[in-house]
Write a protein that holds these residues in place. Structure first.
Motif, PDB file in Angstrom:
ATOM      1  N   ARG A  63      50.381 -18.150  35.858  1.00 17.18           N
ATOM      2  CA  ARG A  63      49.213 -19.027  35.748  1.00 17.18           C
ATOM      3  C   ARG A  63      48.378 -18.997  37.038  1.00 17.18           C
ATOM      4  NH1 ARG A  63      51.577 -24.534  32.861  1.00 17.18           N
ATOM      5  NH2 ARG A  63      51.976 -23.609  30.796  1.00 17.18           N
ATOM      6  N   LEU A  64      49.073 -19.007  38.173  1.00 17.79           N
ATOM      7  CA  LEU A  64      48.371 -18.953  39.446  1.00 17.79           C
ATOM      8  C   LEU A  64      47.593 -17.647  39.586  1.00 17.79           C
ATOM      9  CD1 LEU A  64      47.805 -20.117  42.280  1.00 17.79           C
ATOM     10  CD2 LEU A  64      49.901 -19.017  43.062  1.00 17.79           C
ATOM     11  N   LYS A  65      48.242 -16.537  39.214  1.00 23.02           N
ATOM     12  CA  LYS A  65      47.597 -15.230  39.307  1.00 23.02           C
ATOM     13  C   LYS A  65      46.364 -15.166  38.409  1.00 23.02           C
ATOM     14  CE  LYS A  65      48.447 -10.295  38.688  1.00 23.02           C
ATOM     15  NZ  LYS A  65      49.447  -9.268  38.293  1.00 23.02           N
ATOM     16  N   GLU A  66      46.491 -15.665  37.183  1.00 22.41           N
ATOM     17  CA  GLU A  66      45.386 -15.624  36.226  1.00 22.41           C
ATOM     18  C   GLU A  66      44.196 -16.466  36.711  1.00 22.41           C
ATOM     19  OE1 GLU A  66      46.051 -17.459  32.354  1.00 22.41           O
ATOM     20  OE2 GLU A  66      45.417 -15.566  31.425  1.00 22.41           O
ATOM     21  N   ALA A  67      44.493 -17.677  37.206  1.00 18.45           N
ATOM     22  CA  ALA A  67      43.420 -18.564  37.664  1.00 18.45           C
ATOM     23  C   ALA A  67      42.736 -18.007  38.913  1.00 18.45           C
ATOM     24  CB  ALA A  67      43.984 -19.954  37.949  1.00 18.45           C
ATOM     25  N   GLU A 114      50.732 -16.172  49.433  1.00 19.80           N
ATOM     26  CA  GLU A 114      51.836 -17.006  49.920  1.00 19.80           C
ATOM     27  C   GLU A 114      52.448 -17.828  48.792  1.00 19.80           C
ATOM     28  OE1 GLU A 114      50.123 -19.337  52.972  1.00 19.80           O
ATOM     29  OE2 GLU A 114      49.958 -17.683  54.428  1.00 19.80           O
ATOM     30  N   ASN A 115      51.612 -18.472  48.000  1.00 18.93           N
ATOM     31  CA  ASN A 115      52.136 -19.307  46.906  1.00 18.93           C
ATOM     32  C   ASN A 115      52.723 -18.479  45.775  1.00 18.93           C
ATOM     33  OD1 ASN A 115      51.337 -22.313  47.457  1.00 18.93           O
ATOM     34  ND2 ASN A 115      49.535 -21.133  48.031  1.00 18.93           N
ATOM     35  N   TYR A 116      52.140 -17.312  45.520  1.00 19.07           N
ATOM     36  CA  TYR A 116      52.658 -16.445  44.463  1.00 19.07           C
ATOM     37  C   TYR A 116      54.074 -15.978  44.804  1.00 19.07           C
ATOM     38  CZ  TYR A 116      52.908 -12.569  41.145  1.00 19.07           C
ATOM     39  OH  TYR A 116      53.299 -11.715  40.142  1.00 19.07           O
ATOM     40  N   GLU A 140      32.572 -14.053  51.914  1.00 21.58           N
ATOM     41  CA  GLU A 140      33.671 -13.135  52.260  1.00 21.58           C
ATOM     42  C   GLU A 140      34.814 -13.878  52.951  1.00 21.58           C
ATOM     43  OE1 GLU A 140      31.852 -10.165  54.616  1.00 21.58           O
ATOM     44  OE2 GLU A 140      30.704  -9.283  52.956  1.00 21.58           O
ATOM     45  N   ALA A 141      34.477 -14.828  53.815  1.00 18.21           N
ATOM     46  CA  ALA A 141      35.519 -15.619  54.482  1.00 18.21           C
ATOM     47  C   ALA A 141      36.302 -16.451  53.472  1.00 18.21           C
ATOM     48  CB  ALA A 141      34.890 -16.512  55.551  1.00 18.21           C
ATOM     49  N   ALA A 142      35.588 -17.019  52.494  1.00 17.06           N
ATOM     50  CA  ALA A 142      36.261 -17.824  51.463  1.00 17.06           C
ATOM     51  C   ALA A 142      37.191 -16.966  50.624  1.00 17.06           C
ATOM     52  CB  ALA A 142      35.217 -18.500  50.584  1.00 17.06           C
ATOM     53  N   ILE A 143      36.738 -15.772  50.255  1.00 14.32           N
ATOM     54  CA  ILE A 143      37.564 -14.874  49.432  1.00 14.32           C
ATOM     55  C   ILE A 143      38.818 -14.465  50.185  1.00 14.32           C
ATOM     56  CG2 ILE A 143      37.629 -12.567  48.410  1.00 14.32           C
ATOM     57  CD1 ILE A 143      34.721 -12.966  47.582  1.00 14.32           C
ATOM     58  N   ARG A 144      38.687 -14.149  51.460  1.00 13.48           N
ATOM     59  CA  ARG A 144      39.858 -13.773  52.260  1.00 13.48           C
ATOM     60  C   ARG A 144      40.863 -14.916  52.328  1.00 13.48           C
ATOM     61  NH1 ARG A 144      35.997 -11.478  55.757  1.00 13.48           N
ATOM     62  NH2 ARG A 144      36.184 -13.285  57.144  1.00 13.48           N
ATOM     63  N   ARG A 145      40.367 -16.124  52.521  1.00 14.88           N
ATOM     64  CA  ARG A 145      41.275 -17.274  52.635  1.00 14.88           C
ATOM     65  C   ARG A 145      41.971 -17.554  51.305  1.00 14.88           C
ATOM     66  NH1 ARG A 145      39.734 -23.208  55.181  1.00 14.88           N
ATOM     67  NH2 ARG A 145      41.739 -24.204  54.766  1.00 14.88           N
ATOM     68  N   ILE A 146      41.230 -17.430  50.206  1.00 16.47           N
ATOM     69  CA  ILE A 146      41.840 -17.648  48.882  1.00 16.47           C
ATOM     70  C   ILE A 146      42.920 -16.611  48.619  1.00 16.47           C
ATOM     71  CG2 ILE A 146      41.387 -17.556  46.394  1.00 16.47           C
ATOM     72  CD1 ILE A 146      38.637 -18.794  46.991  1.00 16.47           C
ATOM     73  N   ARG A 147      42.645 -15.329  48.947  1.00 17.22           N
ATOM     74  CA  ARG A 147      43.637 -14.274  48.727  1.00 17.22           C
ATOM     75  C   ARG A 147      44.906 -14.527  49.544  1.00 17.22           C
ATOM     76  NH1 ARG A 147      41.912 -10.078  45.787  1.00 17.22           N
ATOM     77  NH2 ARG A 147      39.653  -9.643  45.655  1.00 17.22           N
ATOM     78  N   PHE A 190      56.622 -18.826  44.317  1.00 17.57           N
ATOM     79  CA  PHE A 190      56.990 -19.009  42.910  1.00 17.57           C
ATOM     80  C   PHE A 190      57.933 -17.907  42.433  1.00 17.57           C
ATOM     81  CE2 PHE A 190      52.873 -21.505  42.236  1.00 17.57           C
ATOM     82  CZ  PHE A 190      53.540 -22.716  42.194  1.00 17.57           C
ATOM     83  N   ARG A 191      57.674 -16.675  42.858  1.00 17.42           N
ATOM     84  CA  ARG A 191      58.515 -15.558  42.415  1.00 17.42           C
ATOM     85  C   ARG A 191      59.939 -15.696  42.949  1.00 17.42           C
ATOM     86  NH1 ARG A 191      56.157 -10.820  40.642  1.00 17.42           N
ATOM     87  NH2 ARG A 191      58.349 -10.192  40.373  1.00 17.42           N
ATOM     88  N   LYS A 192      60.058 -16.081  44.210  1.00 12.05           N
ATOM     89  CA  LYS A 192      61.392 -16.248  44.792  1.00 12.05           C
ATOM     90  C   LYS A 192      62.159 -17.390  44.134  1.00 12.05           C
ATOM     91  CE  LYS A 192      60.170 -14.368  49.330  1.00 12.05           C
ATOM     92  NZ  LYS A 192      60.006 -14.667  50.772  1.00 12.05           N
TER      93      LYS A 192
END
Length: 299
Positions: free
Chosen positions: A286-290, A270-272, A258-265, A275-277
């Protein structure tokens, strides 16, 4: 009489070994540069350089240095340039010291292949187990073997399972713990990293052992533990206690997942947005899909 003869033979072997060891050591002690090298290592000075050795002499030199400095430096880490050279050094070093093991690098091209990946992971985990049970020894590896991030050594030891005869343990709970440790449930155990259940009997092939174990339950109590042959299914010997290491280098419980999933999200968001901006829509997609695929696999 036979026991006395065996003891006498053992003493003779030890004396011959000590005599041969003295023969190997004598030429080195005549060299002042060798004495200076050993003295500097005992005082933890370094880095130090020794030149002029042929490949066949390097293992001899390292073994004698390790023998001289084992009280100050109980562990030796030998780093070389290829896996082939690792195997050569390990084989040669075994003539001087049986407590030698190798730590292979992960195969970056075929790291996800079941056969190759399991064989490499098995060797790496066996080395880690050997290190956990010894106060000193020799580990041989390559630069590639040191390039992988691994969990803390203590984290691996904390995930071990210790089973012993007479221990109260639910078979269902044991199956769940084995699955969390990376073991695969199969109909019949045939290779390392597998376990199977038949009534009150659980067969387990630990990734760090040469033979599987057969654990017999009487209700929720471990009645007996035996090692056996996979082909003939015949018992080899009965043991009182077994130590089960994880079947993977990276294992985690629900809290860690659960801690890993929270950190990945969090990092994904932040990175998504970055890229959008920047109007990098393809990179954002690609980031969203991966990330979604990775999170689905973890969950």
């Amino acid at each position: 009489i036979r026991r006395k003869r065996n003891c006498a033979d053992a003493v003779a072997v030890i004396e011959r070994s000590q005599h041969m060891s003295a023969i190997f050591q004598s030429p080195l002690h005549e060299l002042k540069s060798y004495e200076d090298l050993v003295e500097a290592l005992k005082k933890r000075k370094g880095p130090l350089q020794a030149a002029g050795c042929m490949d066949s002499q390097k293992v001899h030199l390292l073994a004698e240095i390790g023998n001289e400095t084992k009280e100050t430096l109980p562990w030796q880490l030998i780093i070389t340039y290829s896996e082939q050279r690792v195997r050569e050094i390990e084989e040669d070093y075994r003539l001087f010291c049986p407590q030698v093991c190798s730590y292979p690098a992960k195969d970056f091209i075929f790291y996800s292949a079941d056969i190759q990946g399991k064989a490499l992971e098995q060797k790496r985990l066996r080395t880690l187990k050997q290190m956990s049970g010894q106060q000193g020894g020799v580990v041989v590896t390559t630069i590639g073997g040191l390039m992988n991030l691994v969990p803390p050594f203590q984290a691996l030891l904390d995930r071990r399972l210790i089973l012993e005869e007479g221990m109260e343990l639910s078979p269902r709970k044991l199956r769940r713990e084995l699955t969390e440790l990376g073991y695969e449930q199969v109909a019949q155990v045939e290779g390392p990293g597998q376990y199977s259940v038949r009534g009150g009997i659980l067969d387990l092939f630990s990734l760090t052992e040469e033979a599987p174990w057969r654990i017999e339950f009487w209700g929720d109590e471990i009645d007996s533990i035996r090692s056996f042959e996979t082909e003939s299914q015949r018992s080899i010997e009965r043991v009182e206690v077994v130590e089960i290491f994880p079947a993977a280098e990276l294992v985690f419980d629900e809290k860690g997942k659960e801690a890993a999933i929270r950190r990945i999200r969090t990092e994904y968001q932040e990175n998504y947005e970055t890229f959008r901006k920047a109007r990098k829509t393809e990179e954002a997609f690609r980031l969203k899909e991966a990330t979604e695929g990775l999170l689905e696999e973890l969950e």
